[in-house]
Design a protein around this motif. Structure first.
Motif, PDB file in Angstrom:
ATOM      1  N   ALA A 157       0.850  -1.200   0.000  1.00 17.96           N
ATOM      2  CA  ALA A 157       0.000   0.000   0.000  1.00 17.96           C
ATOM      3  C   ALA A 157       0.882   1.245   0.000  1.00 17.96           C
ATOM      4  O   ALA A 157       1.937   1.275   0.631  1.00 17.96           O
ATOM      5  CB  ALA A 157      -0.910  -0.007   1.214  1.00 17.96           C
ATOM      6  N   SER A 158       0.440   2.267  -0.732  1.00 16.21           N
ATOM      7  CA  SER A 158       1.208   3.510  -0.778  1.00 16.21           C
ATOM      8  C   SER A 158       0.739   4.491   0.290  1.00 16.21           C
ATOM      9  O   SER A 158       1.430   5.441   0.600  1.00 16.21           O
ATOM     10  CB  SER A 158       1.122   4.145  -2.168  1.00 16.21           C
ATOM     11  N   SER A 159      -0.456   4.242   0.850  1.00 17.11           N
ATOM     12  CA  SER A 159      -0.956   5.082   1.946  1.00 17.11           C
ATOM     13  C   SER A 159      -1.933   4.266   2.780  1.00 17.11           C
ATOM     14  O   SER A 159      -2.475   3.267   2.316  1.00 17.11           O
ATOM     15  CB  SER A 159      -1.648   6.334   1.394  1.00 17.11           C
ATOM     16  N   PRO A 160      -2.194   4.705   4.008  1.00 19.57           N
ATOM     17  CA  PRO A 160      -3.139   3.973   4.860  1.00 19.57           C
ATOM     18  C   PRO A 160      -4.569   4.006   4.324  1.00 19.57           C
ATOM     19  O   PRO A 160      -5.409   3.215   4.746  1.00 19.57           O
ATOM     20  CB  PRO A 160      -3.056   4.673   6.209  1.00 19.57           C
ATOM     21  N   ASN A 161      -4.837   4.898   3.385  1.00 21.08           N
ATOM     22  CA  ASN A 161      -6.187   5.033   2.832  1.00 21.08           C
ATOM     23  C   ASN A 161      -6.419   4.175   1.595  1.00 21.08           C
ATOM     24  O   ASN A 161      -7.510   4.217   1.016  1.00 21.08           O
ATOM     25  CB  ASN A 161      -6.470   6.503   2.500  1.00 21.08           C
ATOM     26  N   ASP A 162      -5.405   3.443   1.146  1.00 21.85           N
ATOM     27  CA  ASP A 162      -5.569   2.578  -0.023  1.00 21.85           C
ATOM     28  C   ASP A 162      -6.654   1.535   0.264  1.00 21.85           C
ATOM     29  O   ASP A 162      -6.709   0.978   1.361  1.00 21.85           O
ATOM     30  CB  ASP A 162      -4.265   1.859  -0.365  1.00 21.85           C
TER      31      ASP A 162
END
Length: 171
Positions: free
Chosen positions: A151-156
């Motif tokens: 994942a590139s961010s926790p919101n992916d």
């Protein structure tokens, strides 16, 4: 117990042809329960174990046909999968008989083991009744797992694997 001057003849590991035959028969029986797993199967299991959650979209019938039933497979332990199953009620996928099956990575590992045992049974075993369905699901999930990146961010969003041949694949 061997003493200092005892000599052990290692040139004949079996005392008789009957013993050798018994060992060969035992080895054959042990292999009979094995599956013929595809290449990189163990790597997929390891990668799947690291996924927090994944959603599989497929027909309700396909899920019911391939979900583990808690019985022993291939003489191994009983496999159970904890998953949340919900019907798709809105959007373009509604009214198609599709369900979203959400599970953790460790449950995906158990599901993949069940699929592998049913889809890739040893030639010495009977073909399971759900072999074709299991093969279809395994063949859809395997490359999807191979493509998953960190994942590139926790919101992916969690990865979604769609198994419906009437829906074109996302590129």
């Amino acid at each position: 117990m061997l003493l200092k001057d005892d000599v052990v003849n290692m040139s004949k590991p079996f005392r008789s042809p009957r013993t050798a035959l018994a060992v060969a028969a035992a080895a054959g029986l042990a292999l009979a329960g094995c599956t013929q797993s595809p290449a990189k199967h163990d790597d997929r299991l390891t990668k799947a174990a690291g996924i927090s959650r994944v959603t599989i979209v497929c027909s309700k019938d396909l899920w019911n046909e391939t979900k583990p039933d808690g019985k022993n497979i291939s003489n191994g332990p009983a496999i159970t999968v904890k998953a949340t199953v919900s019907g798709i009620a809105t959007g373009p996928r509604a009214n198609r008989g599709l369900v979203e099956v959400s599970m953790t990575g460790t449950n995906l590992v158990a599901y993949l083991k069940e699929l592998d045992a049913n889809a890739h049974a040893s030639k010495w075993n009977n073909t399971p009744k759900n072999a074709a369905a299991s093969r279809r699901v395994y063949d859809a999930i395997a490359p999807a797992i191979d493509r998953i990146k960190a994942a590139s961010s926790p919101n992916d969003p969690e990865p979604e694997i769609v198994i419906d041949d009437t829906i074109p694949e996302k590129v």
